[in-house]
Write a protein that holds these residues in place. Structure first.
Motif, PDB file in Angstrom:
ATOM      1  N   ALA A 225       0.856  -1.191   0.000  1.00  0.00           N
ATOM      2  CA  ALA A 225       0.000   0.000   0.000  1.00  0.00           C
ATOM      3  C   ALA A 225       0.887   1.235   0.000  1.00  0.00           C
ATOM      4  CB  ALA A 225      -0.904  -0.007   1.213  1.00  0.00           C
ATOM      5  N   SER A 226       0.294   2.385  -0.194  1.00  0.00           N
ATOM      6  CA  SER A 226       1.112   3.594  -0.246  1.00  0.00           C
ATOM      7  C   SER A 226       0.700   4.585   0.844  1.00  0.00           C
ATOM      8  CB  SER A 226       0.990   4.252  -1.620  1.00  0.00           C
ATOM      9  OG  SER A 226      -0.328   4.732  -1.800  1.00  0.00           O
ATOM     10  N   GLU A 227       1.620   5.476   1.144  1.00  0.00           N
ATOM     11  CA  GLU A 227       1.357   6.445   2.209  1.00  0.00           C
ATOM     12  C   GLU A 227       0.906   7.771   1.645  1.00  0.00           C
ATOM     13  OE1 GLU A 227       4.665   7.365   4.775  1.00  0.00           O
ATOM     14  OE2 GLU A 227       3.435   8.750   5.964  1.00  0.00           O
ATOM     15  N   VAL A 228      -0.122   8.342   2.258  1.00  0.00           N
ATOM     16  CA  VAL A 228      -0.504   9.718   1.951  1.00  0.00           C
ATOM     17  C   VAL A 228       0.021  10.572   3.094  1.00  0.00           C
ATOM     18  CG1 VAL A 228      -2.400  11.310   1.564  1.00  0.00           C
ATOM     19  CG2 VAL A 228      -2.584   8.935   0.798  1.00  0.00           C
ATOM     20  N   PRO A 229       0.994  11.432   2.819  1.00  0.00           N
ATOM     21  CA  PRO A 229       1.637  12.189   3.902  1.00  0.00           C
ATOM     22  C   PRO A 229       0.624  13.041   4.669  1.00  0.00           C
ATOM     23  CG  PRO A 229       2.875  12.406   1.850  1.00  0.00           C
ATOM     24  CD  PRO A 229       1.562  11.749   1.506  1.00  0.00           C
ATOM     25  N   PHE A 230       0.771  13.025   5.979  1.00  0.00           N
ATOM     26  CA  PHE A 230      -0.146  13.785   6.837  1.00  0.00           C
ATOM     27  C   PHE A 230       0.698  14.304   7.995  1.00  0.00           C
ATOM     28  CE2 PHE A 230      -4.057  13.510   9.785  1.00  0.00           C
ATOM     29  CZ  PHE A 230      -4.512  14.750   9.368  1.00  0.00           C
ATOM     30  N   ASN A 231       1.663  15.152   7.633  1.00  0.00           N
ATOM     31  CA  ASN A 231       2.710  15.510   8.583  1.00  0.00           C
ATOM     32  C   ASN A 231       2.506  16.841   9.290  1.00  0.00           C
ATOM     33  OD1 ASN A 231       4.136  13.206   7.769  1.00  0.00           O
ATOM     34  ND2 ASN A 231       4.918  14.332   5.990  1.00  0.00           N
ATOM     35  N   THR A 232       1.432  17.518   8.940  1.00  0.00           N
ATOM     36  CA  THR A 232       1.303  18.872   9.478  1.00  0.00           C
ATOM     37  C   THR A 232       0.736  18.895  10.895  1.00  0.00           C
ATOM     38  OG1 THR A 232      -0.783  18.953   8.284  1.00  0.00           O
ATOM     39  CG2 THR A 232       1.113  20.007   7.253  1.00  0.00           C
ATOM     40  N   VAL A 233       0.194  17.789  11.316  1.00  0.00           N
ATOM     41  CA  VAL A 233      -0.324  17.740  12.687  1.00  0.00           C
ATOM     42  C   VAL A 233       0.099  16.437  13.367  1.00  0.00           C
ATOM     43  CG1 VAL A 233      -2.350  19.253  12.598  1.00  0.00           C
ATOM     44  CG2 VAL A 233      -2.501  16.928  11.692  1.00  0.00           C
ATOM     45  N   THR A 234       0.065  16.452  14.687  1.00  0.00           N
ATOM     46  CA  THR A 234       0.288  15.242  15.488  1.00  0.00           C
ATOM     47  C   THR A 234      -0.841  15.176  16.523  1.00  0.00           C
ATOM     48  OG1 THR A 234       1.521  16.234  17.314  1.00  0.00           O
ATOM     49  CG2 THR A 234       2.767  15.711  15.310  1.00  0.00           C
ATOM     50  N   ILE A 235      -0.850  14.137  17.311  1.00  0.00           N
ATOM     51  CA  ILE A 235      -1.920  14.017  18.305  1.00  0.00           C
ATOM     52  C   ILE A 235      -1.800  15.070  19.402  1.00  0.00           C
ATOM     53  CG2 ILE A 235      -2.265  11.553  17.948  1.00  0.00           C
ATOM     54  CD1 ILE A 235      -0.659  11.047  20.500  1.00  0.00           C
ATOM     55  N   ASP A 236      -0.691  15.803  19.421  1.00  0.00           N
ATOM     56  CA  ASP A 236      -0.550  16.882  20.397  1.00  0.00           C
ATOM     57  C   ASP A 236      -1.262  18.159  19.962  1.00  0.00           C
ATOM     58  OD1 ASP A 236       0.690  15.903  22.580  1.00  0.00           O
ATOM     59  OD2 ASP A 236       2.538  17.057  22.361  1.00  0.00           O
ATOM     60  N   HIS A 237      -1.631  18.216  18.706  1.00  0.00           N
ATOM     61  CA  HIS A 237      -2.299  19.425  18.236  1.00  0.00           C
ATOM     62  C   HIS A 237      -3.738  19.482  18.741  1.00  0.00           C
ATOM     63  CE1 HIS A 237       1.189  19.560  15.585  1.00  0.00           C
ATOM     64  NE2 HIS A 237       0.882  20.827  15.334  1.00  0.00           N
ATOM     65  N   SER A 238      -4.321  20.650  18.587  1.00  0.00           N
ATOM     66  CA  SER A 238      -5.684  20.812  19.086  1.00  0.00           C
ATOM     67  C   SER A 238      -6.660  20.064  18.199  1.00  0.00           C
ATOM     68  CB  SER A 238      -6.048  22.297  19.116  1.00  0.00           C
ATOM     69  OG  SER A 238      -6.318  22.742  17.807  1.00  0.00           O
ATOM     70  N   ILE A 239      -7.770  19.725  18.787  1.00  0.00           N
ATOM     71  CA  ILE A 239      -8.858  19.076  18.065  1.00  0.00           C
ATOM     72  C   ILE A 239      -9.211  19.860  16.805  1.00  0.00           C
ATOM     73  CG2 ILE A 239     -11.325  18.573  18.249  1.00  0.00           C
ATOM     74  CD1 ILE A 239      -9.618  16.632  19.755  1.00  0.00           C
ATOM     75  N   GLU A 240      -9.311  21.152  16.959  1.00  0.00           N
ATOM     76  CA  GLU A 240      -9.704  21.988  15.830  1.00  0.00           C
ATOM     77  C   GLU A 240      -8.701  21.912  14.690  1.00  0.00           C
ATOM     78  OE1 GLU A 240     -12.249  23.555  14.668  1.00  0.00           O
ATOM     79  OE2 GLU A 240     -13.391  22.753  16.361  1.00  0.00           O
ATOM     80  N   GLN A 241      -7.424  21.931  15.050  1.00  0.00           N
ATOM     81  CA  GLN A 241      -6.400  21.876  14.004  1.00  0.00           C
ATOM     82  C   GLN A 241      -6.395  20.548  13.273  1.00  0.00           C
ATOM     83  OE1 GLN A 241      -2.980  23.392  16.396  1.00  0.00           O
ATOM     84  NE2 GLN A 241      -2.583  24.582  14.530  1.00  0.00           N
ATOM     85  N   ILE A 242      -6.493  19.485  14.035  1.00  0.00           N
ATOM     86  CA  ILE A 242      -6.513  18.167  13.398  1.00  0.00           C
ATOM     87  C   ILE A 242      -7.726  18.049  12.482  1.00  0.00           C
ATOM     88  CG2 ILE A 242      -6.657  15.679  13.788  1.00  0.00           C
ATOM     89  CD1 ILE A 242      -5.306  16.173  16.515  1.00  0.00           C
ATOM     90  N   ARG A 243      -8.842  18.528  12.975  1.00  0.00           N
ATOM     91  CA  ARG A 243     -10.072  18.461  12.187  1.00  0.00           C
ATOM     92  C   ARG A 243      -9.930  19.208  10.863  1.00  0.00           C
ATOM     93  NH1 ARG A 243     -16.016  20.130  14.513  1.00  0.00           N
ATOM     94  NH2 ARG A 243     -17.201  19.682  12.601  1.00  0.00           N
ATOM     95  N   MET A 244      -9.360  20.408  10.969  1.00  0.00           N
ATOM     96  CA  MET A 244      -9.211  21.242   9.791  1.00  0.00           C
ATOM     97  C   MET A 244      -8.262  20.604   8.774  1.00  0.00           C
ATOM     98  SD  MET A 244      -8.038  25.190   9.818  1.00  0.00           S
ATOM     99  CE  MET A 244      -6.312  24.722   9.679  1.00  0.00           C
ATOM    100  N   ARG A 245      -7.130  20.128   9.284  1.00  0.00           N
ATOM    101  CA  ARG A 245      -6.155  19.509   8.380  1.00  0.00           C
ATOM    102  C   ARG A 245      -6.717  18.251   7.734  1.00  0.00           C
ATOM    103  NH1 ARG A 245      -2.714  23.401   7.130  1.00  0.00           N
ATOM    104  NH2 ARG A 245      -1.851  24.374   9.002  1.00  0.00           N
ATOM    105  N   THR A 246      -7.460  17.503   8.508  1.00  0.00           N
ATOM    106  CA  THR A 246      -8.053  16.286   7.950  1.00  0.00           C
ATOM    107  C   THR A 246      -9.025  16.640   6.830  1.00  0.00           C
ATOM    108  OG1 THR A 246      -7.909  15.230  10.110  1.00  0.00           O
ATOM    109  CG2 THR A 246      -9.325  14.181   8.483  1.00  0.00           C
TER     110      THR A 246
END
Lengths: 351, 351
Positions: A225-246
């Motif tokens: 399988a292949s990876e889709v990079p998702f490097n701009t956030v980590t689990i330390d980021h806020s809920i809002e940021q993760i949501r937005m980036r996703t």
DNA sequence: TTGGCAATCTGTAACGTTTCAGTATATTGA
DNA sequence: TCAATATACTGAAACGTTACAGATTGCCAA
């Protein structure tokens, strides 16, 4: 052979807390003898020993911690060092409960030593060591090259880390096998036909991020399988940021059809982001997430979960520190907790 | 006037931790003078005081806790007494963080004293008092007639309760206004046309259950709505049990069209139960829930939420205990936290 | 000059524990 | 019988701090 009937304070008043002196007076022995009798020293007669211990139990003698600590330096304290600036550390209570479970029938107390984001993480540890405030320390948010572990190793104070280091130094630790988690997650997603996977990683700098990424990457090539990079956030980021980036990610052409998430709270944000983008969990994309309490399946039954038991982690860490204090080999006090299988929803109840 | 050049241990070795004796040697004063100079006693000359304090700061003097504790009985410890047998106490970490925030720039340490369901809740408190292990205690799960509060009041040890008692005795507390929460929740539900309401209460025996029930009942008659009894479970029950009972209730003819829930985790179960019964949140029924972290709106955006800040509770409780220890009037150390408005979903982000 | 007093400083004891260096008694070996 | 030795116990000292009860000095009033 008469004993003076009333030493300045060993009179008949039953109100004060009993000390060795009290016991000495009651048994007619010297304080030294009493002290030794209580700790099963060899040069005390068997009967005397029994007699002293009986009396001690009867009147509820408990050694004065300050006295012991002043004389011997032994604090009978374990310190749990915590970062207080991270939003959703609900598992912290589990760790604490795990620790207290283990030290419950020891003389140890648990003190919580906090530090905030602004501080050097070494600060609280330095404080503990310099002031001799604890016999053992538990730290979390462990890094591959962790100055705290190095420092405590130099000073010779027993400790255990939640998570491993990678410095070629040996010390007790407990860790969850995040390599296994991430690779199993990838395999499971591949098994249900997902081919383009994204990983929401643990915080940068922490050792288990590396383990997670490695497990993810290795399994990707294993299953093709292949990876889709998702490097701009980590689990330390806020809920809002993760949501937005996703949401941003899911609106792109080359969006992933599978996620691996290292934390339950972050998973809520990922799902919200997915739905913000108008996609549907289980149909357009699947998500495998770690969780520490069994709530994610209530959130969306399409979620795939792997449980991590932090209470167990707390117990193991406490056992490790106590073991080291008790003279065991640090190298023998390391444990790794294997993840269970990836679980899909199943509800035993009605419908 | 010469000082002996080297006392047995006050030699040139800079490795040991400095004590009063070290300071006395360095300043050429007696230990008594140094001790007093450090605590701003009146009979010390202004210059001497400054000099001693300067040197103390320079060499990083820190009083030995065991010495102080042994001599004065002052432990510089606050104990947080926790029940470790309740499943989803994620807010515990918030309370701990709140407490540590307040005691951070005091000499106090926080120790966590656990007790389990099987034990008498009085046990840990008795232990703390009898062994003199803490200067102050914080307890939670407070009852109207709370033996722990009564006991500590008798023994004269400062404490604060999370939640109020109702014994006619005055002591520091911090509480969330659950009467206001429940009544506001009912008013809000009535405002959107809900007329048959059920309440998932806090655990039986705890004071705030009464407050919650009263707020609920009073508001019901105020708005002319009716109650659908839901007494077989409380938020202390397992997720599965709450879910099952909710589903049962929602399958009945006379099912409620609104819920008030006292805890976020329980709310997940209620919603699951509602959906098990084939009904839809927001259409067939509305739910108002307390939450301590802002996650419920991610779970179902139809949920109506009221936030309870446990970090604040921790801080207030710590402040209260410290205040009492510091000599303030217990009656002046009581605080009640008002709930904010009932919040419906609104997401600032994209769509 | 003397006594009194305020202003500063000091040594000693005590908190409860363990360790060190014994002491007293019984037991053994010769 | 004596000395050596083992057994069972003991007092004193020390950990670092604070409280108590002085000391020492200088100054002022009488």
């Amino acid at each position: 052979m008469d004993r003076r009937a009333s030493e300045k304070d060993d009179d008949t008043s039953a109100k004060e807390r009993p000390t060795l002196k009290t016991l000495a007076f009651m048994t007619g022995l010297g304080v030294t003898t009493v002290s030794r009798a209580l700790k099963d020293a060899p040069e005390i007669g068997a009967e005397t020993r029994r007699r002293v211990q009986l009396v001690a139990k009867q009147i509820g003698y408990r050694p004065n911690r300050a006295g012991v600590r002043l004389r011997t330096g032994k604090t009978n304290v374990i310190s749990l060092v915590l970062n207080t600036e991270h939003e959703l550390m609900s598992f912290v209570s589990d760790i604490i409960y795990g620790v207290t479970e283990v030290i419950a029938d020891t003389p140890y107390h648990l003190i919580v030593t906090p530090y905030s984001r602004s501080q050097d993480p070494l600060d609280p540890v330095r404080y503990l060591v310099e002031t001799g405030s604890a016999d053992g320390v538990i730290i979390s948010r462990t890094q591959p090259n962790d100055p705290r572990a190095r420092y405590m190793l130099e000073r010779g104070i027993p400790f255990a880390t939640h998570g491993r280091t990678d410095m070629g130094l040996v010390h007790p630790y407990h860790d969850f096998d995040n390599y296994a988690f991430a690779s199993e997650a990838v395999r499971h997603l591949a098994g249900i036909g997902r081919r383009r996977l994204a990983l929401l990683t643990p915080p940068i700098g922490l050792t288990y991020r590396g383990h997670t990424v490695d497990g993810f990457t290795d399994a990707l090539s294993e299953v093709g399988a292949s990876e889709v990079p998702f490097n701009t956030v980590t689990i330390d980021h806020s809920i809002e940021q993760i949501r937005m980036r996703t949401a941003q990610l899911m609106r792109r052409e080359d969006r992933p059809d599978g996620f691996v998430s290292s934390a339950a709270a972050a998973t809520l944000a990922i799902v919200a982001g997915i739905e913000d983008a108008g996609l549907k969990l289980g149909r357009d994309v699947d998500v495998v997430s770690k969780q520490s309490s069994e709530l994610l399946h209530l959130f969306r039954r399409e979620l795939l979960v792997v449980n991590e038991n932090f209470r167990l982690a707390g117990s193991e860490l406490a056992r490790a520190v106590l073991g080291w204090i008790g003279g065991k080999e640090p190298g023998s006090l390391q444990s790794l907790s294997k993840p269970g299988e990836v679980q899909a929803y199943r509800h035993s109840g009605e419908k």
